[in-house]
Design a protein around this motif. Structure first.
Motif, PDB file in Angstrom:
ATOM      1  N   SER A  14       0.720  -1.055   0.114  1.00  0.00           N
ATOM      2  CA  SER A  14      -0.022  -0.118   0.061  1.00  0.00           C
ATOM      3  C   SER A  14       0.913   1.351   0.019  1.00  0.00           C
ATOM      4  O   SER A  14       0.097   2.369  -0.276  1.00  0.00           O
ATOM      5  N   ALA A  15       2.118   1.178   0.388  1.00  0.00           N
ATOM      6  CA  ALA A  15       3.030   2.232   0.320  1.00  0.00           C
ATOM      7  C   ALA A  15       3.244   2.846  -0.926  1.00  0.00           C
ATOM      8  O   ALA A  15       3.431   2.066  -2.079  1.00  0.00           O
ATOM      9  N   SER A  16       3.145   4.126  -1.307  1.00  0.00           N
ATOM     10  CA  SER A  16       3.383   4.795  -2.397  1.00  0.00           C
ATOM     11  C   SER A  16       4.708   5.633  -2.365  1.00  0.00           C
ATOM     12  O   SER A  16       5.393   5.716  -3.458  1.00  0.00           O
ATOM     13  N   ARG A  17       5.262   6.308  -1.158  1.00  0.00           N
ATOM     14  CA  ARG A  17       6.442   7.010  -0.911  1.00  0.00           C
ATOM     15  C   ARG A  17       7.406   6.587  -0.011  1.00  0.00           C
ATOM     16  O   ARG A  17       8.570   6.590  -0.352  1.00  0.00           O
ATOM     17  N   LEU A  61      10.163  -9.014  -0.683  1.00  0.00           N
ATOM     18  CA  LEU A  61       9.136  -7.850  -0.312  1.00  0.00           C
ATOM     19  C   LEU A  61       9.755  -6.673  -0.304  1.00  0.00           C
ATOM     20  O   LEU A  61       9.386  -5.485  -0.933  1.00  0.00           O
ATOM     21  N   ILE A  62      10.831  -6.259   0.232  1.00  0.00           N
ATOM     22  CA  ILE A  62      11.752  -5.064   0.599  1.00  0.00           C
ATOM     23  C   ILE A  62      12.314  -4.636  -0.992  1.00  0.00           C
ATOM     24  O   ILE A  62      11.955  -3.743  -1.379  1.00  0.00           O
ATOM     25  N   SER A  63      12.735  -5.544  -1.522  1.00  0.00           N
ATOM     26  CA  SER A  63      13.306  -5.246  -2.962  1.00  0.00           C
ATOM     27  C   SER A  63      12.068  -4.897  -4.016  1.00  0.00           C
ATOM     28  O   SER A  63      12.272  -3.850  -4.564  1.00  0.00           O
ATOM     29  N   ARG A  68       9.300  -0.118  -6.633  1.00  0.00           N
ATOM     30  CA  ARG A  68       8.278   0.643  -7.270  1.00  0.00           C
ATOM     31  C   ARG A  68       8.626   2.312  -6.729  1.00  0.00           C
ATOM     32  O   ARG A  68       7.633   2.888  -6.803  1.00  0.00           O
ATOM     33  N   GLY A  69       9.764   2.424  -6.465  1.00  0.00           N
ATOM     34  CA  GLY A  69      10.140   3.927  -6.034  1.00  0.00           C
ATOM     35  C   GLY A  69       9.767   4.280  -4.379  1.00  0.00           C
ATOM     36  O   GLY A  69       9.849   5.468  -4.038  1.00  0.00           O
TER      37      GLY A  69
END
Length: 175
Positions: A14-17, A61-63, A68-69
């Protein structure tokens, strides 16, 4: 507050930034680390050159999140001299860094003037908190989700202050 706590894949998905994680305990006893900690205590050390021996789904998952930025940062407040568990964590943190996570360490004595939340947390995009609860012995006691703006502000300010004072992983030496 949602009735269920999302998985870490859902949370990071759900993270975008940004996704920041603050750890403040000197010892954890979470189930998924028990075997690796026991092996480390018996003398096993991860070989940075043998990526296939230490890469695991969490690092995927972290990678994927970083690709995704999303900027993923982890800060750890630790007592010095460090505990055996923190030695274990430090020795394997190169794997987090290899996956794209930025990691810093802050000696606890340098955190005395920081207003800190009472629990470890993940903060997603500065608004969604996943509180990590632990028993006195360090076992996971579950998570809790909050979107309370006051709590999110406390977490963001605490994290950024710890981050600013923290020592990058490759510079933090344990005797």
């Amino acid at each position: 507050m949602p009735s269920s706590v999302p998985t870490f894949a859902e949370l990071l998905g759900s993270a975008s930034r940004s996704a920041v994680h603050l750890e403040m305990r000197d010892s954890y006893a979470v189930d998924n680390e028990k075997a690796r900690f026991a092996e480390w205590r018996a003398g096993h050390r991860l070989d940075p050159a043998d990526r296939s021996s230490w890469w695991r789904p969490w690092l995927d998952l972290i990678s994927e999140t970083v690709e995704r930025g999303v900027v993923v940062r982890r800060a750890r407040i630790v007592s010095e001299p460090v505990s055996e568990y923190i030695r274990f964590e430090h020795s394997g943190t190169f794997t987090n860094v290899a996956a794209g996570e930025q990691v810093r360490w802050l000696p606890r004595r340098q955190a005395s003037s920081i207003a800190l939340p009472g629990n470890d947390f993940w903060l997603i995009d500065g608004r969604l908190i996943r509180w990590n609860h632990f028993t006195g012995e360090g076992a996971s006691a579950g998570g809790e989700i909050s979107e309370n703006p006051t709590e999110a502000k406390l977490c963001a300010q605490a994290f950024e202050t710890v981050w600013a004072r923290g020592i990058p992983h490759d510079e933090y030496k344990i005797d």
